[in-house]
Design a protein around this motif. Sequence first.
Motif, PDB file in Angstrom:
ATOM      1  N   LEU A   1       1.901  -3.789   2.417  1.00  0.00           N
ATOM      2  CA  LEU A   1       1.801  -3.430   3.826  1.00  0.00           C
ATOM      3  C   LEU A   1       1.421  -4.433   4.916  1.00  0.00           C
ATOM      4  O   LEU A   1       0.162  -4.900   4.555  1.00  0.00           O
ATOM      5  CB  LEU A   1       1.077  -2.111   3.906  1.00  0.00           C
ATOM      6  N   GLU A   2       2.303  -5.072   5.707  1.00  0.00           N
ATOM      7  CA  GLU A   2       1.858  -6.141   6.541  1.00  0.00           C
ATOM      8  C   GLU A   2       1.354  -5.834   7.810  1.00  0.00           C
ATOM      9  O   GLU A   2       0.502  -6.548   8.537  1.00  0.00           O
ATOM     10  CB  GLU A   2       3.191  -6.981   6.458  1.00  0.00           C
ATOM     11  N   LYS A   3       1.889  -4.764   8.448  1.00  0.00           N
ATOM     12  CA  LYS A   3       1.574  -4.108   9.838  1.00  0.00           C
ATOM     13  C   LYS A   3       1.885  -3.031  10.088  1.00  0.00           C
ATOM     14  O   LYS A   3       3.078  -2.268   9.971  1.00  0.00           O
ATOM     15  CB  LYS A   3       2.310  -5.257  10.833  1.00  0.00           C
ATOM     16  N   GLY A   4       1.044  -2.238  10.849  1.00  0.00           N
ATOM     17  CA  GLY A   4       1.155  -0.945  11.214  1.00  0.00           C
ATOM     18  C   GLY A   4       1.246   0.507  10.227  1.00  0.00           C
ATOM     19  O   GLY A   4       1.348   1.622  10.508  1.00  0.00           O
ATOM     20  N   PHE A   5       1.380   0.113   8.930  1.00  0.00           N
ATOM     21  CA  PHE A   5       1.374   0.740   7.886  1.00  0.00           C
ATOM     22  C   PHE A   5      -0.197   1.216   7.280  1.00  0.00           C
ATOM     23  O   PHE A   5      -0.878   0.180   7.061  1.00  0.00           O
ATOM     24  CB  PHE A   5       2.188   0.658   6.653  1.00  0.00           C
TER      25      PHE A   5
ATOM     26  N   LEU B   1      10.908   5.294  -9.231  1.00  0.00           N
ATOM     27  CA  LEU B   1       9.675   5.513  -8.946  1.00  0.00           C
ATOM     28  C   LEU B   1       9.893   5.118  -7.204  1.00  0.00           C
ATOM     29  O   LEU B   1      10.052   4.094  -6.924  1.00  0.00           O
ATOM     30  CB  LEU B   1       8.648   4.544  -9.392  1.00  0.00           C
ATOM     31  N   ALA B   2       9.171   6.123  -6.396  1.00  0.00           N
ATOM     32  CA  ALA B   2       9.242   5.832  -5.022  1.00  0.00           C
ATOM     33  C   ALA B   2       7.922   5.495  -4.788  1.00  0.00           C
ATOM     34  O   ALA B   2       6.954   5.998  -4.965  1.00  0.00           O
ATOM     35  CB  ALA B   2       9.680   7.089  -4.298  1.00  0.00           C
ATOM     36  N   ILE B   3       7.738   4.229  -4.007  1.00  0.00           N
ATOM     37  CA  ILE B   3       6.569   3.697  -3.498  1.00  0.00           C
ATOM     38  C   ILE B   3       6.877   3.676  -1.986  1.00  0.00           C
ATOM     39  O   ILE B   3       7.330   2.635  -1.603  1.00  0.00           O
ATOM     40  CB  ILE B   3       6.185   2.636  -4.346  1.00  0.00           C
ATOM     41  N   GLU B   4       6.122   4.600  -1.367  1.00  0.00           N
ATOM     42  CA  GLU B   4       6.640   4.672   0.140  1.00  0.00           C
ATOM     43  C   GLU B   4       5.455   4.218   1.263  1.00  0.00           C
ATOM     44  O   GLU B   4       4.417   4.765   1.212  1.00  0.00           O
ATOM     45  CB  GLU B   4       7.005   5.996   0.419  1.00  0.00           C
ATOM     46  N   PRO B   5       5.701   3.200   2.104  1.00  0.00           N
ATOM     47  CA  PRO B   5       4.915   2.985   3.171  1.00  0.00           C
ATOM     48  C   PRO B   5       4.991   4.034   4.129  1.00  0.00           C
ATOM     49  O   PRO B   5       6.152   4.470   4.455  1.00  0.00           O
ATOM     50  CB  PRO B   5       5.270   1.612   3.643  1.00  0.00           C
ATOM     51  N   MET B   6       3.662   4.255   4.623  1.00  0.00           N
ATOM     52  CA  MET B   6       3.778   5.265   5.635  1.00  0.00           C
ATOM     53  C   MET B   6       2.682   4.911   6.955  1.00  0.00           C
ATOM     54  O   MET B   6       1.681   4.539   6.428  1.00  0.00           O
ATOM     55  CB  MET B   6       3.205   6.777   5.251  1.00  0.00           C
ATOM     56  N   SER B   7       2.897   5.064   7.937  1.00  0.00           N
ATOM     57  CA  SER B   7       2.009   4.894   8.941  1.00  0.00           C
ATOM     58  C   SER B   7       0.967   5.800   9.152  1.00  0.00           C
ATOM     59  O   SER B   7      -0.054   5.607  10.037  1.00  0.00           O
ATOM     60  CB  SER B   7       2.810   4.552  10.439  1.00  0.00           C
TER      61      SER B   7
END
Length: 278
Positions: free
Chosen positions: A222-226, A242-248
Amino acid sequence: MHPEQQLSIARNSEGATSMAVISQVGGALDQLSLKGVPIIDSSGVQGIESMFFGSVLAPWPNRLANHSYSFSGQTYSTPNIDADNNSNHGLISNRQLELVAHLPDRLELAYQFGEDESYPFDVRLSITYEIFEDLLRVTALADNLGKTAPFGLGFHPYFLAGENFRVSANFTKKIIANHRMIPTSQIDISGFEYVTGAIDDCYAGAKQVLLETDHASATISLEKGFEYFMLYRPSEAGKSLLAIEPMSCLANAFNSDLPSVILEAGAKKEYAFSIRKN
């Protein structure tokens, strides 16, 4: 998913090709190979639309309880209702996104919100996929061209995990959800490791997740906003994924944590995450 709408970007380095295939429908990341090693692949996966395979999740990720939310004194009813009476994963996973730019190693898509009764806010979302020698970077910009609005963003990449894998991260928080997958609390944890079994949980406190499989090792950053990672392993279709999901924001944030999703009139918010082959 939608073969006729798939667009590819690639970069060659020292005889190895890194390539991503993105669908213009939902901005979905359908395939990713880094230095010739497959990392993501929707080929042969059944029911990928219902899995939200690779899709952009906006203007909210995950779920809204009771398929509704209230904002500025008005209540909005939302679509995409699941079996638990929640609205799931926003509005654009099955919609055509605008093609803004398509270069050999870079793709930019966009979507203009504001036409839905459930989300009548003038937010323009731009999403850029850029491929490097051993990395895919995904950046996004939410530009509020109208009145103050709630806005959240997520992505739903499914990684090739196989039967033998290890996921690790320095998470400090696990989000506790009820039977409808709506967050109710959080607990402190000290690190995280996952190697088998079902999972459908949200975590916070770390900016990187390491995925190690029999054929590859990849870091999702995660680099920005998440702020959050959602981890989900399908129980039926695509069990090797496998889902690996970034979320804000958290699931149901439009109802439970409105300050975390406010996008002021005229404001812009940037987001970025990356997938790197180690």
